[in-house]
Design an enzyme around this catalytic site. Sequence first.
Site, mmCIF file in Angstrom:
data_model
loop_
_atom_site.group_PDB
_atom_site.id
_atom_site.type_symbol
_atom_site.label_atom_id
_atom_site.label_comp_id
_atom_site.label_asym_id
_atom_site.label_seq_id
_atom_site.Cartn_x
_atom_site.Cartn_y
_atom_site.Cartn_z
ATOM 1 N N GLY A 22 21.932 14.515 15.451
ATOM 2 C CA GLY A 22 21.479 13.152 15.681
ATOM 3 C C GLY A 22 22.143 12.210 14.697
ATOM 4 N N CYS A 33 20.257 16.046 7.130
ATOM 5 C CA CYS A 33 20.647 14.693 7.519
ATOM 6 C C CYS A 33 22.114 14.514 7.150
ATOM 7 C CB CYS A 33 19.793 13.688 6.756
ATOM 8 S SG CYS A 33 20.173 11.980 7.166
ATOM 9 N N HIS A 49 15.163 6.489 10.556
ATOM 10 C CA HIS A 49 16.370 5.820 10.038
ATOM 11 C C HIS A 49 16.372 4.345 10.422
ATOM 12 C CE1 HIS A 49 18.930 8.798 8.148
ATOM 13 N NE2 HIS A 49 18.839 9.631 9.163
HETATM 14 NI NI NI Z 1 19.334 11.674 9.234
#
Ligand code: NI
Length: 172
Positions: free
Chosen positions: A46, A93, A139
């Site tokens: 993602g 992430c 985010h």
């Molecule tokens: Ni992230």
Amino acid sequence: MSKLSIIIHPDPRLKKVASPITNITDRIKQLSADMLEAMYEASGVGLAAPQVGITKRLVVMDCSNEGEKKELILINPEIVWSSEENASFEEGCLSIPDVREEISRPLSVQVQFIGIDNTRREEFFNGLWATCIQHEIDHLNGKLFIDYLGPMKRSSITRKMIKLKKQLNRKK
Ligand code: NI
């Protein structure tokens, strides 16, 4: 190589609340395609626009493990329902490379968004997909997964990232 570079934490651009997209312009379409490319290149599942320095409510994701790609582009995504039941996944992430931590979040969510074809859509996400979309929507609100950790752990990860950024800058 992808045209976009992914911002590494800590960076004030990762802390901003992104603004809604009002018009799906050719630039937005190009940005989505570029973000997907950058995400696949970095082996991520993602990516949110603020991670590439664009403070807009746009997310791309693909949590399919192997084989067929199942890419999704979500504009102005919004969680309209979340399950009471939680699940823990080891999250990572692209803005916090090589760090993985268990985070607990609702197991399933219902998300409203606008598709790249400008249609209103609603989708049910479960398991890893649910974790991923919640992580990406965070985010858009200037929140990182390490914000769910205790302050000690969070600052130790931040120090590690500051070191990593210094190393990366030296290489440039
Ligand atoms: Ni992230």
